[in-house]
Design a protein around this motif. Structure first.
Motif, mmCIF file in Angstrom:
data_model
loop_
_atom_site.group_PDB
_atom_site.id
_atom_site.type_symbol
_atom_site.label_atom_id
_atom_site.label_comp_id
_atom_site.label_asym_id
_atom_site.label_seq_id
_atom_site.Cartn_x
_atom_site.Cartn_y
_atom_site.Cartn_z
ATOM 1 N N LEU A 114 -126.354 52.347 0.614
ATOM 2 C CA LEU A 114 -126.817 51.125 1.272
ATOM 3 C C LEU A 114 -125.823 49.986 1.078
ATOM 4 C CD1 LEU A 114 -130.577 51.360 0.223
ATOM 5 C CD2 LEU A 114 -129.683 51.643 2.553
ATOM 6 N N ARG A 115 -125.228 49.934 -0.108
ATOM 7 C CA ARG A 115 -124.231 48.888 -0.365
ATOM 8 C C ARG A 115 -123.021 49.034 0.554
ATOM 9 N NH1 ARG A 115 -122.334 48.395 -6.462
ATOM 10 N NH2 ARG A 115 -121.974 50.621 -6.095
ATOM 11 N N THR A 116 -122.567 50.273 0.748
ATOM 12 C CA THR A 116 -121.399 50.476 1.615
ATOM 13 C C THR A 116 -121.715 50.103 3.064
ATOM 14 O OG1 THR A 116 -121.939 52.816 2.016
ATOM 15 C CG2 THR A 116 -120.507 52.322 0.147
ATOM 16 N N LYS A 117 -122.974 50.240 3.469
ATOM 17 C CA LYS A 117 -123.361 49.936 4.843
ATOM 18 C C LYS A 117 -123.650 48.451 5.069
ATOM 19 C CE LYS A 117 -123.215 54.105 6.531
ATOM 20 N NZ LYS A 117 -122.253 54.459 7.606
ATOM 21 N N THR A 118 -123.988 47.727 3.986
ATOM 22 C CA THR A 118 -124.457 46.351 4.152
ATOM 23 C C THR A 118 -123.662 45.309 3.366
ATOM 24 O OG1 THR A 118 -126.011 46.528 2.294
ATOM 25 C CG2 THR A 118 -126.813 47.189 4.481
ATOM 26 N N SER A 119 -122.868 45.761 2.392
ATOM 27 C CA SER A 119 -122.140 44.865 1.463
ATOM 28 C C SER A 119 -123.094 44.051 0.592
ATOM 29 C CB SER A 119 -121.195 43.915 2.234
ATOM 30 O OG SER A 119 -120.228 44.652 2.952
ATOM 31 N N VAL A 120 -124.324 44.537 0.426
ATOM 32 C CA VAL A 120 -125.328 43.865 -0.402
ATOM 33 C C VAL A 120 -125.245 44.398 -1.831
ATOM 34 C CG1 VAL A 120 -127.813 43.589 -0.761
ATOM 35 C CG2 VAL A 120 -126.837 43.342 1.525
ATOM 36 N N LYS A 121 -125.491 43.541 -2.819
ATOM 37 C CA LYS A 121 -125.319 43.896 -4.226
ATOM 38 C C LYS A 121 -126.473 44.764 -4.745
ATOM 39 C CE LYS A 121 -122.418 39.972 -5.454
ATOM 40 N NZ LYS A 121 -122.260 38.774 -6.311
ATOM 41 N N THR A 122 -126.117 45.648 -5.691
ATOM 42 C CA THR A 122 -127.096 46.544 -6.322
ATOM 43 C C THR A 122 -127.526 45.978 -7.671
ATOM 44 O OG1 THR A 122 -125.335 47.877 -7.343
ATOM 45 C CG2 THR A 122 -126.146 48.559 -5.176
ATOM 46 N N VAL A 123 -128.780 46.270 -8.040
ATOM 47 C CA VAL A 123 -129.394 45.680 -9.234
ATOM 48 C C VAL A 123 -130.169 46.740 -10.000
ATOM 49 C CG1 VAL A 123 -130.978 43.893 -10.089
ATOM 50 C CG2 VAL A 123 -129.674 43.493 -7.970
ATOM 51 N N TYR B 104 -122.308 52.084 -15.965
ATOM 52 C CA TYR B 104 -123.203 51.026 -15.494
ATOM 53 C C TYR B 104 -122.441 49.884 -14.817
ATOM 54 C CZ TYR B 104 -122.040 48.522 -19.856
ATOM 55 O OH TYR B 104 -121.386 47.892 -20.878
ATOM 56 N N GLN B 105 -121.119 49.847 -14.997
ATOM 57 C CA GLN B 105 -120.342 48.799 -14.340
ATOM 58 C C GLN B 105 -120.317 48.964 -12.826
ATOM 59 O OE1 GLN B 105 -116.802 49.433 -16.792
ATOM 60 N NE2 GLN B 105 -117.077 47.407 -17.704
ATOM 61 N N ALA B 106 -120.776 50.120 -12.345
ATOM 62 C CA ALA B 106 -120.873 50.322 -10.895
ATOM 63 C C ALA B 106 -121.983 49.473 -10.285
ATOM 64 C CB ALA B 106 -121.109 51.795 -10.582
ATOM 65 N N PHE B 107 -122.952 49.035 -11.091
ATOM 66 C CA PHE B 107 -123.982 48.130 -10.597
ATOM 67 C C PHE B 107 -123.398 46.718 -10.497
ATOM 68 C CE2 PHE B 107 -126.496 51.545 -12.431
ATOM 69 C CZ PHE B 107 -127.512 51.702 -11.497
ATOM 70 N N ASP B 108 -123.837 45.981 -9.498
ATOM 71 C CA ASP B 108 -123.356 44.611 -9.337
ATOM 72 C C ASP B 108 -124.073 43.634 -10.257
ATOM 73 O OD1 ASP B 108 -121.508 45.060 -7.070
ATOM 74 O OD2 ASP B 108 -123.339 45.615 -6.015
ATOM 75 N N SER C 177 -125.135 53.676 -10.174
ATOM 76 C CA SER C 177 -125.604 52.970 -8.977
ATOM 77 C C SER C 177 -125.514 53.810 -7.705
ATOM 78 C CB SER C 177 -124.798 51.674 -8.786
ATOM 79 O OG SER C 177 -125.369 50.857 -7.799
ATOM 80 N N GLY C 178 -125.757 55.121 -7.848
ATOM 81 C CA GLY C 178 -125.768 55.978 -6.676
ATOM 82 C C GLY C 178 -124.394 56.402 -6.192
ATOM 83 N N VAL C 179 -123.359 56.137 -6.973
ATOM 84 C CA VAL C 179 -122.006 56.547 -6.601
ATOM 85 C C VAL C 179 -121.850 58.050 -6.868
ATOM 86 C CG1 VAL C 179 -119.540 56.264 -7.048
ATOM 87 C CG2 VAL C 179 -121.062 54.265 -7.111
ATOM 88 N N LEU C 180 -121.413 58.807 -5.877
ATOM 89 C CA LEU C 180 -121.218 60.240 -6.053
ATOM 90 C C LEU C 180 -119.982 60.507 -6.919
ATOM 91 C CD1 LEU C 180 -121.890 61.463 -2.394
ATOM 92 C CD2 LEU C 180 -123.481 61.467 -4.318
ATOM 93 N N PRO C 181 -119.948 61.651 -7.615
ATOM 94 C CA PRO C 181 -118.759 61.977 -8.416
ATOM 95 C C PRO C 181 -117.488 61.950 -7.569
ATOM 96 C CG PRO C 181 -120.553 63.495 -8.893
ATOM 97 C CD PRO C 181 -120.987 62.688 -7.714
ATOM 98 N N GLU C 182 -116.379 61.566 -8.193
ATOM 99 C CA GLU C 182 -115.102 61.496 -7.483
ATOM 100 C C GLU C 182 -114.668 62.886 -7.017
ATOM 101 O OE1 GLU C 182 -112.981 58.944 -6.586
ATOM 102 O OE2 GLU C 182 -114.715 57.697 -7.078
#
Length: 288
Positions: free
Chosen positions: A82-91, A117-121, A265-270
């Motif tokens: 959702l963040r990649t689609k909207t540029s909205v911050k994750t919490v 956890y640094q992947a969360f905004d 924050s929902g980031v898939l493995p590299e």
């Protein structure tokens, strides 16, 4: 001014995600969205999250925050998608730091120089507020199911994640690392101290006895009728009941895939050198 709550049911994982709308200025937040994931094939897709994005577009809503109540163990979070689609911050709640510590050895992250956890905004603290439109939400730390469990209070609504189920469903398990039945009792007691008319919105409903899906109760109804925490039950009885019940529960089938994604924050493995992404499954070798 009253916000509007819209529930979206993800049938594959039994998860209820919410879009909460500030009717005055047409702003919104998403709570506990889900990626579609097929364990057998490893296929990840976003049909469910796309339906929520379509809802925002169709209703001309401005999304302000993407929230998770905790690092779920039964579904993959769609927060990063959702963040990649909207540029909205994750919490998420700041307790995510503790959860990462619990699983650092399991996933061999102890030597990493950066934290997942640094992947969360934004890591929300107890009592901290976030605005969306003319409405606001307040973080309420409710550990017990997990160390990072956090509920969100929006006007007379509280979104409790897995902390509470519908009254005939009881309460969440506490046998994950960092789980604690005594803490969960204390957290639920805090929720039950809210005004009786406050609406509780749950993240799962397992539909006991096959009844129809429900995902909203009230503080008053939960306080009087929850089968695990009610006026007939004290803390010691609850802890004994919860711990006994948890020993009978199977490990969630998506535990390891979910945590490897949800802790960041929902980031898939590299992708690895062949361009493929992989989920690790820790093995317990009992062959010798």
């Amino acid at each position: 001014m009253a916000v509007q709550v819209n529930g979206f049911f993800h049938e594959g994982t039994g998860t209820i995600s919410y879009i909460v709308v500030d009717n005055e200025r047409r702003h919104a937040v998403i709570i506990d969205s889900v990626l579609d994931f097929d364990l057998s094939s490893g296929e990840v897709s976003a049909e469910f999250a796309d339906k929520q994005l379509a809802f925002l577009r169709d209703n001309k809503l401005q999304l302000d925050w993407i929230l998770d109540t905790h690092a779920h163990a039964d579904h993959l979070s769609a927060a990063n998608y959702l963040r990649t689609k909207t540029s909205v911050k994750t919490v998420i709640g700041e307790g995510i730091k503790i959860v990462e510590d619990h699983f650092a050895k399991t996933f061999n992250h102890e030597s990493q120089s950066t934290h997942l956890y640094q992947a969360f905004d934004r890591l929300l603290t107890e009592g901290e507020t976030l605005d969306f439109g003319s409405a606001s939400l307040q973080g309420m730390s409710t550990p017990g199911h997990t160390s990072d469990s956090q509920s969100y209070v929006i006007e007379d609504n509280i979104f409790v994640g897995d902390t509470l189920f519908m009254p005939d469903g009881g309460t969440a398990r506490c046998d994950f690392p960092g789980g604690d039945a005594g803490l969960l009792w204390d957290s639920i007691s805090r929720i039950h101290q809210l005004p009786a008319h406050y609406k509780i919105w749950v993240c799962h409903d397992y539909q006991p006895q096959g009844r129809e899906l429900r995902y909203q109760t009230t503080v008053g109804e939960s306080r009087s009728s929850n089968i695990h925490v009610n006026s007939q039950m004290d803390k010691a009885q609850y802890v004994a009941l919860r711990n006994t019940r948890d020993k009978t529960l199977a490990v969630p089938k998506l535990l390891y895939p979910s945590l490897q994604v949800n802790l960041q924050s929902g980031v898939l493995p590299e992708p690895e050198s062949n361009g493929m992404r992989y989920i690790k499954i820790p093995l317990t070798d009992n062959t010798h």
